[in-house]
Scaffold this motif. Structure first.
Motif, PDB file in Angstrom:
ATOM      1  N   ASN A  48      -2.969   1.490 -21.767  1.00 40.96           N
ATOM      2  CA  ASN A  48      -2.025   0.534 -22.340  1.00 40.96           C
ATOM      3  C   ASN A  48      -2.070   0.661 -23.868  1.00 40.96           C
ATOM      4  N   ASN A  49      -1.125   1.423 -24.422  1.00 39.85           N
ATOM      5  CA  ASN A  49      -1.164   1.707 -25.864  1.00 39.85           C
ATOM      6  C   ASN A  49      -1.002   0.471 -26.722  1.00 39.85           C
ATOM      7  N   LEU A  50      -0.216  -0.447 -26.228  1.00 41.89           N
ATOM      8  CA  LEU A  50       0.025  -1.665 -27.003  1.00 41.89           C
ATOM      9  C   LEU A  50      -1.295  -2.429 -27.191  1.00 41.89           C
ATOM     10  N   ILE A  51      -2.008  -2.632 -26.107  1.00 40.43           N
ATOM     11  CA  ILE A  51      -3.289  -3.352 -26.210  1.00 40.43           C
ATOM     12  C   ILE A  51      -4.269  -2.559 -27.071  1.00 40.43           C
ATOM     13  N   ASN A  52      -4.304  -1.263 -26.874  1.00 40.62           N
ATOM     14  CA  ASN A  52      -5.233  -0.460 -27.680  1.00 40.62           C
ATOM     15  C   ASN A  52      -4.952  -0.624 -29.171  1.00 40.62           C
ATOM     16  N   ARG A  53      -3.675  -0.621 -29.525  1.00 41.69           N
ATOM     17  CA  ARG A  53      -3.320  -0.786 -30.947  1.00 41.69           C
ATOM     18  C   ARG A  53      -3.737  -2.165 -31.462  1.00 41.69           C
ATOM     19  N   GLU A  54      -3.516  -3.160 -30.651  1.00 42.47           N
ATOM     20  CA  GLU A  54      -3.906  -4.520 -31.060  1.00 42.47           C
ATOM     21  C   GLU A  54      -5.421  -4.653 -31.204  1.00 42.47           C
ATOM     22  N   LEU A  55      -6.125  -4.004 -30.288  1.00 41.92           N
ATOM     23  CA  LEU A  55      -7.591  -4.067 -30.348  1.00 41.92           C
ATOM     24  C   LEU A  55      -8.086  -3.471 -31.664  1.00 41.92           C
ATOM     25  N   ILE A  56      -7.462  -2.383 -32.065  1.00 39.91           N
ATOM     26  CA  ILE A  56      -7.882  -1.715 -33.309  1.00 39.91           C
ATOM     27  C   ILE A  56      -7.597  -2.629 -34.512  1.00 39.91           C
ATOM     28  N   LYS A  57      -6.442  -3.247 -34.491  1.00 40.29           N
ATOM     29  CA  LYS A  57      -6.086  -4.177 -35.569  1.00 40.29           C
ATOM     30  C   LYS A  57      -7.115  -5.313 -35.638  1.00 40.29           C
ATOM     31  N   PHE A 106     -15.798  -2.985 -26.710  1.00 44.34           N
ATOM     32  CA  PHE A 106     -16.108  -1.875 -25.796  1.00 44.34           C
ATOM     33  C   PHE A 106     -14.868  -1.565 -24.952  1.00 44.34           C
ATOM     34  N   MET A 107     -13.928  -2.500 -24.949  1.00 50.46           N
ATOM     35  CA  MET A 107     -12.647  -2.274 -24.269  1.00 50.46           C
ATOM     36  C   MET A 107     -11.949  -1.012 -24.797  1.00 50.46           C
ATOM     37  N   LEU A 108     -12.223  -0.667 -26.036  1.00 50.64           N
ATOM     38  CA  LEU A 108     -11.631   0.574 -26.573  1.00 50.64           C
ATOM     39  C   LEU A 108     -12.234   1.791 -25.881  1.00 50.64           C
ATOM     40  N   PHE A 109     -13.517   1.680 -25.545  1.00 46.79           N
ATOM     41  CA  PHE A 109     -14.234   2.762 -24.868  1.00 46.79           C
ATOM     42  C   PHE A 109     -13.700   2.948 -23.443  1.00 46.79           C
ATOM     43  N   ILE A 121     -18.113   2.382 -29.812  1.00 53.37           N
ATOM     44  CA  ILE A 121     -16.794   2.103 -30.389  1.00 53.37           C
ATOM     45  C   ILE A 121     -16.192   3.366 -31.012  1.00 53.37           C
ATOM     46  N   TYR A 122     -17.042   4.165 -31.634  1.00 52.91           N
ATOM     47  CA  TYR A 122     -16.566   5.444 -32.169  1.00 52.91           C
ATOM     48  C   TYR A 122     -15.964   6.308 -31.050  1.00 52.91           C
ATOM     49  N   GLN A 123     -16.653   6.372 -29.933  1.00 54.38           N
ATOM     50  CA  GLN A 123     -16.139   7.178 -28.810  1.00 54.38           C
ATOM     51  C   GLN A 123     -14.785   6.660 -28.344  1.00 54.38           C
ATOM     52  N   GLY A 124     -14.644   5.324 -28.377  1.00 49.30           N
ATOM     53  CA  GLY A 124     -13.391   4.724 -27.948  1.00 49.30           C
ATOM     54  C   GLY A 124     -12.263   4.933 -28.940  1.00 49.30           C
ATOM     55  N   SER A 162      -6.786  -3.873 -14.324  1.00 46.53           N
ATOM     56  CA  SER A 162      -5.760  -4.932 -14.372  1.00 46.53           C
ATOM     57  C   SER A 162      -6.401  -6.300 -14.630  1.00 46.53           C
ATOM     58  N   LYS A 163      -7.615  -6.489 -14.141  1.00 47.64           N
ATOM     59  CA  LYS A 163      -8.282  -7.780 -14.353  1.00 47.64           C
ATOM     60  C   LYS A 163      -8.947  -7.856 -15.722  1.00 47.64           C
ATOM     61  N   LEU A 164      -9.436  -6.727 -16.190  1.00 45.73           N
ATOM     62  CA  LEU A 164     -10.096  -6.701 -17.504  1.00 45.73           C
ATOM     63  C   LEU A 164      -9.113  -7.090 -18.615  1.00 45.73           C
ATOM     64  N   VAL A 165      -7.896  -6.539 -18.572  1.00 50.16           N
ATOM     65  CA  VAL A 165      -6.948  -6.844 -19.657  1.00 50.16           C
ATOM     66  C   VAL A 165      -6.581  -8.334 -19.662  1.00 50.16           C
ATOM     67  N   LYS A 166      -6.767  -8.992 -18.537  1.00 47.96           N
ATOM     68  CA  LYS A 166      -6.460 -10.428 -18.501  1.00 47.96           C
ATOM     69  C   LYS A 166      -7.514 -11.256 -19.255  1.00 47.96           C
ATOM     70  N   LEU A 167      -8.640 -10.628 -19.560  1.00 51.40           N
ATOM     71  CA  LEU A 167      -9.662 -11.349 -20.337  1.00 51.40           C
ATOM     72  C   LEU A 167      -9.354 -11.272 -21.839  1.00 51.40           C
ATOM     73  N   TYR A 168      -8.255 -10.589 -22.154  1.00 46.60           N
ATOM     74  CA  TYR A 168      -7.859 -10.437 -23.558  1.00 46.60           C
ATOM     75  C   TYR A 168      -6.563 -11.198 -23.789  1.00 46.60           C
ATOM     76  N   ASN A 169      -6.560 -12.041 -24.809  1.00 45.72           N
ATOM     77  CA  ASN A 169      -5.355 -12.804 -25.122  1.00 45.72           C
ATOM     78  C   ASN A 169      -4.675 -12.174 -26.333  1.00 45.72           C
ATOM     79  N   SER A 170      -3.547 -11.519 -26.082  1.00 47.20           N
ATOM     80  CA  SER A 170      -2.834 -10.789 -27.130  1.00 47.20           C
ATOM     81  C   SER A 170      -2.423 -11.687 -28.295  1.00 47.20           C
ATOM     82  N   LYS A 171      -1.929 -12.845 -27.967  1.00 49.92           N
ATOM     83  CA  LYS A 171      -1.410 -13.720 -29.035  1.00 49.92           C
ATOM     84  C   LYS A 171      -2.521 -14.140 -29.981  1.00 49.92           C
ATOM     85  N   LYS A 172      -3.642 -14.530 -29.379  1.00 51.26           N
ATOM     86  CA  LYS A 172      -4.746 -15.014 -30.223  1.00 51.26           C
ATOM     87  C   LYS A 172      -5.673 -13.883 -30.662  1.00 51.26           C
TER      88      LYS A 172
END
Ligand code: DGY
Length: 420
Positions: A310-319, A302-305, A360-363, A269-279
């Motif tokens: 949270n599928n939404l964040i995962n998709r954004e990370l890939i983008k 490495f967040m993908l790993f 990253i491949y593993q993730g 829960s704290k890790l995802v707060k280090l990610y800003n979806s909008k930016k």
């Protein structure tokens, strides 16, 4: 057999000493390194399971009584490294450094055990190893997050493994260099100066290290007193994945830990707060100076790993990752080549590192198979063309740093022999 596969195995065997493996056969790193060793164990698991477990057992044999597994184990008292065992002056029955490195070992052990399809009875054989890893991960929570904020701190850039990453520029700029420093570097006599960290970086590495030594490496004090205290996105991602993989291993041996389970939820829960979806940006927290740092580093992904729930964040990370690497011929630059701190040839300030590609491949392989496969193929092609170098240019593919680099050989084998 493909000749690069043969050469990879030979590289590992040539770098092997009694029951552990050097990161390279050049004199650059004459000891056992923590995360190198875990990647190396994975490489061995593709052709010699015995060497694989020996590697892991030797690494764990350097565990301190409090639970920490150091970043370097000096099995041989080689003085030809700075800072050498005397300069660190610590360790149990094995001399070691007084800091740690990313605990990727838990995740590697899970992969090895799952791939081998060991029965529960067979896994029991490794119960002691698993419980020692548990002690190691608990050590992080106890001493690197004593206030239970949900995020783990690193207290020296060397702990990240990405030593001179621009991620540390701001926090390091605040470290006042000790005026009485007395040390001589060996690394830049072995590898070109232009590819290694700067003198000012080393002055600060040694200043922080000396200060930790003055504090007798007392884990209760270091978090509060170290000259460097950073919550890093990449490190916390590897830690979160390690916790999840340990939880899996514990179940296998009929044990559980509600303490760890609780921390998994808190950490995520704290890790995802280090990610800003909008930016689509990540931020590190510099706890020492009470500020944040935003640098486009591959280690943020490495967040993908970490397999966030949270599928939404995962998709954004890939983008965002696709955007990060859009203009590169060779994947992945350690720092975005568009960023002002990018340096094509200097260690962790731009070059491609095979361990980052593997993480990253593993993730990605359970989230975007097609992209994962592109990364696998690109990494294999680069290594087959340029051989087992420590790192490569993302522009030309030029191989740099140490030659016959163990984790490059190990992870090449892993990429080549395990297509998902
Ligand atoms: C080095 O000597 O450059 C290592 O990365 C420190 O761990």
């Amino acid at each position: 057999m493909n000749s690069t596969i043969k050469f990879a195995k030979k590289t590992l065997i040539n770098n092997r000493r009694s029951n552990y493996t050097l990161p390279t056969n050049t004199k650059l790193y004459p000891a056992q390194w923590n995360w190198d060793s875990a990647f190396i164990a994975l490489g061995y698991s593709n052709f010699n399971l015995d060497y694989s477990f020996k590697e892991i057992e030797t690494l764990i044999s350097g565990q301190w009584d409090d639970g920490m597994i150091p970043h370097i184990l000096f099995h041989i008292k080689d003085l030809n490294y700075t800072p050498n065992y005397k300069a660190w002056n610590c360790g149990g029955k094995i001399s070691s450094s007084g800091i740690t490195q990313p605990p990727i070992l838990a995740s590697i052990l899970r992969i090895i055990i799952e791939r081998q399809k060991f029965s529960k009875k067979k896994v029991k054989k490794y119960q002691t190893l698993i419980l020692k890893i548990k002690k190691y991960l608990k050590w992080f929570i106890r001493y690197r997050d004593p206030k239970r904020t949900g995020l783990i701190s690193i207290l020296h850039p060397w702990e990240s493994g990405y030593d001179n990453s621009p991620l540390w520029d701001k926090p390091m700029s605040k470290v006042k260099i000790d005026s009485k420093l007395n040390y001589k570097r060996k690394d830049n006599k072995i590898v070109k100066k232009s590819q290694r960290p700067l003198k000012i970086d080393y002055d600060r590495y040694v200043t922080i290290k000396n200060h930790l030594r003055q504090l007798n490496y007392d884990p209760k004090k270091l978090y509060f007193k170290s000259k460097f205290n950073v919550v890093d996105v990449g490190f916390n991602s590897l830690f979160l994945k390690a916790l999840k993989d340990l939880d899996f291993l514990l179940k296998f041996i009929g044990k559980k830990s509600s303490f760890l389970k609780k921390y998994i939820l808190l950490n995520e829960s704290k890790l995802v707060k280090l990610y800003n979806s909008k930016k689509m940006k990540f931020k590190n927290k510099d706890l020492k100076n009470n500020t944040s740092v935003e640098i486009p580093s591959i280690t943020n992904f490495f967040m993908l790993f970490a397999d966030l729930n949270n599928n939404l964040i995962n998709r954004e990370l890939i983008k965002s990752l696709k955007k990060y690497s859009k203009n590169e011929k060779y994947f992945f630059p350690s720092i975005s080549s568009k960023h002002k701190s990018f340096e094509e040839k200097r260690y962790w300030r731009g070059p491609v590192w095979v361990n980052c590609n593997w993480i990253i491949y593993q993730g990605l392989k359970n989230k975007d198979k097609k992209f994962a496969e592109i990364i696998r193929k690109k990494t294999i092609n680069l290594v087959e063309k340029k051989k087992f170098r420590e790192y490569y240019s993302c522009k030309s593919g030029l191989g740099m740093g140490a030659k016959n680099f163990s984790w490059t050989a190990a992870l090449y084998l892993d990429f080549k022999l395990n297509r998902s």
